[in-house]
Enzyme design. Structure first.
Site, PDB file in Angstrom:
ATOM      1  N   GLY A  80       4.830  12.097  -6.232  1.00 22.42           N
ATOM      2  CA  GLY A  80       4.568  12.570  -4.876  1.00 22.42           C
ATOM      3  C   GLY A  80       5.444  11.947  -3.812  1.00 22.42           C
ATOM      4  O   GLY A  80       5.095  11.978  -2.629  1.00 22.42           O
ATOM      5  N   GLN A  81       6.595  11.383  -4.217  1.00 27.38           N
ATOM      6  CA  GLN A  81       7.487  10.842  -3.184  1.00 27.38           C
ATOM      7  C   GLN A  81       7.909  11.971  -2.256  1.00 27.38           C
ATOM      8  O   GLN A  81       8.408  13.008  -2.718  1.00 27.38           O
ATOM      9  CB  GLN A  81       8.731  10.194  -3.806  1.00 27.38           C
ATOM     10  CG  GLN A  81       9.634   9.550  -2.752  1.00 27.38           C
ATOM     11  CD  GLN A  81      10.868   8.855  -3.343  1.00 27.38           C
ATOM     12  OE1 GLN A  81      11.076   8.861  -4.552  1.00 27.38           O
ATOM     13  NE2 GLN A  81      11.664   8.258  -2.478  1.00 27.38           N
ATOM     14  N   SER A  82       7.662  11.772  -0.962  1.00 24.00           N
ATOM     15  CA  SER A  82       7.946  12.838   0.001  1.00 24.00           C
ATOM     16  C   SER A  82       9.016  12.445   1.011  1.00 24.00           C
ATOM     17  O   SER A  82       9.576  13.304   1.687  1.00 24.00           O
ATOM     18  CB  SER A  82       6.667  13.245   0.739  1.00 24.00           C
ATOM     19  OG  SER A  82       6.126  12.143   1.441  1.00 24.00           O
TER      20      SER A  82
ATOM     21  N   HIS B  50      10.355   3.039   0.357  1.00 25.63           N
ATOM     22  CA  HIS B  50       9.264   2.450   1.145  1.00 25.63           C
ATOM     23  C   HIS B  50       8.184   1.947   0.212  1.00 25.63           C
ATOM     24  O   HIS B  50       7.853   2.571  -0.794  1.00 25.63           O
ATOM     25  CB  HIS B  50       8.689   3.452   2.151  1.00 25.63           C
ATOM     26  CG  HIS B  50       8.324   4.778   1.555  1.00 25.63           C
ATOM     27  ND1 HIS B  50       9.283   5.730   1.253  1.00 25.63           N
ATOM     28  CD2 HIS B  50       7.137   5.324   1.210  1.00 25.63           C
ATOM     29  CE1 HIS B  50       8.690   6.797   0.747  1.00 25.63           C
ATOM     30  NE2 HIS B  50       7.384   6.570   0.698  1.00 25.63           N
ATOM     31  N   LEU B  51       7.642   0.807   0.583  1.00 32.12           N
ATOM     32  CA  LEU B  51       6.517   0.207  -0.139  1.00 32.12           C
ATOM     33  C   LEU B  51       5.267   0.456   0.695  1.00 32.12           C
ATOM     34  O   LEU B  51       5.220   0.099   1.875  1.00 32.12           O
ATOM     35  CB  LEU B  51       6.769  -1.294  -0.282  1.00 32.12           C
ATOM     36  CG  LEU B  51       5.757  -2.081  -1.116  1.00 32.12           C
ATOM     37  CD1 LEU B  51       5.966  -1.814  -2.596  1.00 32.12           C
ATOM     38  CD2 LEU B  51       5.897  -3.580  -0.851  1.00 32.12           C
ATOM     39  N   HIS B  52       4.260   1.082   0.082  1.00 35.72           N
ATOM     40  CA  HIS B  52       2.974   1.257   0.753  1.00 35.72           C
ATOM     41  C   HIS B  52       2.149  -0.010   0.571  1.00 35.72           C
ATOM     42  O   HIS B  52       2.046  -0.540  -0.548  1.00 35.72           O
ATOM     43  CB  HIS B  52       2.178   2.403   0.115  1.00 35.72           C
ATOM     44  CG  HIS B  52       2.777   3.771   0.232  1.00 35.72           C
ATOM     45  ND1 HIS B  52       2.324   4.699   1.141  1.00 35.72           N
ATOM     46  CD2 HIS B  52       3.775   4.380  -0.457  1.00 35.72           C
ATOM     47  CE1 HIS B  52       3.008   5.835   0.992  1.00 35.72           C
ATOM     48  NE2 HIS B  52       3.898   5.662   0.028  1.00 35.72           N
TER      49      HIS B  52
ATOM     50  N   ASN C 121       6.060   5.136  -4.683  1.00 38.22           N
ATOM     51  CA  ASN C 121       6.097   6.430  -5.351  1.00 38.22           C
ATOM     52  C   ASN C 121       7.549   6.784  -5.629  1.00 38.22           C
ATOM     53  O   ASN C 121       8.400   6.681  -4.744  1.00 38.22           O
ATOM     54  CB  ASN C 121       5.446   7.502  -4.475  1.00 38.22           C
ATOM     55  CG  ASN C 121       3.949   7.284  -4.319  1.00 38.22           C
ATOM     56  OD1 ASN C 121       3.261   6.918  -5.273  1.00 38.22           O
ATOM     57  ND2 ASN C 121       3.434   7.475  -3.112  1.00 38.22           N
TER      58      ASN C 121
ATOM     59  N   ASP D 146       1.431   3.872   8.625  1.00 40.24           N
ATOM     60  CA  ASP D 146       1.572   5.233   8.098  1.00 40.24           C
ATOM     61  C   ASP D 146       0.896   6.209   9.062  1.00 40.24           C
ATOM     62  O   ASP D 146      -0.187   5.942   9.588  1.00 40.24           O
ATOM     63  CB  ASP D 146       0.933   5.328   6.711  1.00 40.24           C
ATOM     64  CG  ASP D 146       1.371   6.575   5.957  1.00 40.24           C
ATOM     65  OD1 ASP D 146       2.071   6.434   4.938  1.00 40.24           O
ATOM     66  OD2 ASP D 146       0.998   7.692   6.379  1.00 40.24           O
ATOM     67  N   ILE D 147       1.545   7.348   9.296  1.00 43.83           N
ATOM     68  CA  ILE D 147       1.034   8.325  10.263  1.00 43.83           C
ATOM     69  C   ILE D 147      -0.256   8.990   9.763  1.00 43.83           C
ATOM     70  O   ILE D 147      -1.045   9.500  10.564  1.00 43.83           O
ATOM     71  CB  ILE D 147       2.132   9.380  10.555  1.00 43.83           C
ATOM     72  CG1 ILE D 147       1.876  10.065  11.886  1.00 43.83           C
ATOM     73  CG2 ILE D 147       2.246  10.412   9.441  1.00 43.83           C
ATOM     74  CD1 ILE D 147       3.062  10.893  12.386  1.00 43.83           C
TER      75      ILE D 147
HETATM   76  P1  5GP Z   1       5.570   8.972  -0.061  1.00 44.10           P
HETATM   77  O1  5GP Z   1       4.686  10.168  -0.307  1.00 44.10           O
HETATM   78  O2  5GP Z   1       7.027   9.385   0.032  1.00 44.10           O
HETATM   79  O3  5GP Z   1       5.363   7.854  -1.028  1.00 44.10           O
HETATM   80  O4  5GP Z   1       5.125   8.373   1.331  1.00 44.10           O
HETATM   81  C1  5GP Z   1       5.583   8.850   2.559  1.00 44.10           C
HETATM   82  C2  5GP Z   1       4.603   8.395   3.596  1.00 44.10           C
HETATM   83  O5  5GP Z   1       5.206   8.549   4.855  1.00 44.10           O
HETATM   84  C3  5GP Z   1       3.292   9.186   3.609  1.00 44.10           C
HETATM   85  O6  5GP Z   1       2.195   8.309   3.391  1.00 44.10           O
HETATM   86  C4  5GP Z   1       3.280   9.815   4.999  1.00 44.10           C
HETATM   87  O7  5GP Z   1       1.981   9.855   5.587  1.00 44.10           O
HETATM   88  C5  5GP Z   1       4.222   8.909   5.785  1.00 44.10           C
HETATM   89  N1  5GP Z   1       4.916   9.593   6.866  1.00 44.10           N
HETATM   90  C6  5GP Z   1       5.519  10.809   6.839  1.00 44.10           C
HETATM   91  N2  5GP Z   1       6.081  11.103   8.010  1.00 44.10           N
HETATM   92  C7  5GP Z   1       5.825  10.034   8.822  1.00 44.10           C
HETATM   93  C8  5GP Z   1       6.139   9.762  10.202  1.00 44.10           C
HETATM   94  O8  5GP Z   1       6.794  10.533  10.908  1.00 44.10           O
HETATM   95  N3  5GP Z   1       5.705   8.576  10.704  1.00 44.10           N
HETATM   96  C9  5GP Z   1       4.984   7.691   9.945  1.00 44.10           C
HETATM   97  N4  5GP Z   1       4.596   6.551  10.550  1.00 44.10           N
HETATM   98  N5  5GP Z   1       4.669   7.918   8.659  1.00 44.10           N
HETATM   99  C10 5GP Z   1       5.080   9.076   8.105  1.00 44.10           C
END
Ligand code: 5GP
Ligand code: ZN
Length: 113
Positions: free
Chosen positions: A92-94, A99-101, A86, A30-31
């Protein structure tokens, strides 16, 4: 999907720190890590999220979890870890590519915020 961030990472169009790849899955750091280990495991095939998954995706969903367990083992997360999906705005899905964290390497509070 050409306009999907994670499809572009899977395709190598956007750089990411890859930690695992097979025919169906891709995993990368994760970034913006929320823990010492914070890996995202995604299906290579575009699927917007868990809410969009169908019966035919059951094996794929299991593979995501089992790969998280294998990566946690490989990272030595013997004290425990958490896998999270999420779903939708309240969670907070963004990024709308499933994707699985995988989070670990520190104590994780419960319940999450
Ligand atoms: P969500 O909030 O949708 O469950 O998780 C999205 C995740 O993607 C976040 O933890 C965010 O830090 C990560 N993310 C967003 N943009 C990028 C990217 O360009 N590269 C990587 N490696 N992770 C990203
Ligand atoms: Zn995608």
């Amino acid at each position: 999907m050409s306009d999907c961030l994670f499809c572009r990472i899977v395709a190598g169009e956007i750089p990411a720190r890859k930690v695992y790849e097979d025919e169906r899955l891709f995993a990368f750091e994760d970034i913006k890590p929320g823990a010492p280990t914070h890996i995202l495991i995604v299906p290579k095939r575009h699927l917007a999220g868990l809410a969009e998954a169908a019966d035919g995706d059951a094996a794929l969903l299991g593979e995501l979890q089992l790969r998280a367990a294998a990566l946690a083992q490989a990272r030595g997360l013997h004290g425990g870890y958490r896998t999270v999906v999420n779903v939708g705005p309240d969670a907070g899905q963004s990024v709308f590519h499933l994707h699985l964290h995988l989070l670990g390497g520190r104590p994780l509070a419960w319940p999450p915020g």
